[in-house]
Motif scaffolding. Structure first.
Motif, PDB file in Angstrom:
ATOM      1  N   LEU A  95     -16.235  69.588  66.720  1.00 43.67           N
ATOM      2  CA  LEU A  95     -15.256  70.538  67.250  1.00 43.67           C
ATOM      3  C   LEU A  95     -15.861  71.399  68.354  1.00 43.67           C
ATOM      4  N   LEU A 139     -14.423  71.567  72.130  1.00 44.45           N
ATOM      5  CA  LEU A 139     -14.054  72.872  72.682  1.00 44.45           C
ATOM      6  C   LEU A 139     -14.931  73.247  73.869  1.00 44.45           C
ATOM      7  N   LEU A 177     -13.333  73.880  77.546  1.00 47.66           N
ATOM      8  CA  LEU A 177     -13.585  75.145  78.228  1.00 47.66           C
ATOM      9  C   LEU A 177     -14.312  74.907  79.548  1.00 47.66           C
TER      10      LEU A 177
END
Length: 106
Positions: free
Chosen positions: A33, A37, A41
């Protein structure tokens, strides 16, 4: 503002890549995860950076500094070999980004 966003994009990409090492082929949930992420980003911030910086400059800095940072993290914290060739390679990446940013991409 553009360089601040670029620095954040680099940090997110480096965090995502580092977490990928710990994801064990995306078989561990939390590192997986963090990887996803981090990259989401990183690309989002890079896209915002491209509003104010030229594409060649922004991408070269993002890729070059990110690559050098990940290589350094591997040597310093993950027990990877850090021979002379690797150190020279990292220095050449950084030098190339500096040269590009100093005048070649404007």
């Amino acid at each position: 503002m553009g360089y601040g966003l670029l620095a954040a994009a680099i940090a997110a990409e480096v965090a995502g890549t580092t977490a990928m090492k710990y994801s064990e082929g995306f078989t561990r949930l939390w590192p997986s995860l963090i990887t996803v992420l981090g990259y989401l980003l990183a690309f989002s911030l890079l896209a915002q950076t491209l509003k104010t910086l030229s594409m060649g400059t922004a991408y070269a800095i993002w890729a070059g500094i990110g690559t050098a940072a990940v290589a350094a993290i591997g040597v310093l914290f993950m027990g990877e070999s850090g021979g002379v060739a690797k150190v020279v390679g990292i220095a050449l990446i950084i030098a190339g980004v500096v040269v590009l940013n100093a005048g070649g991409a404007h």
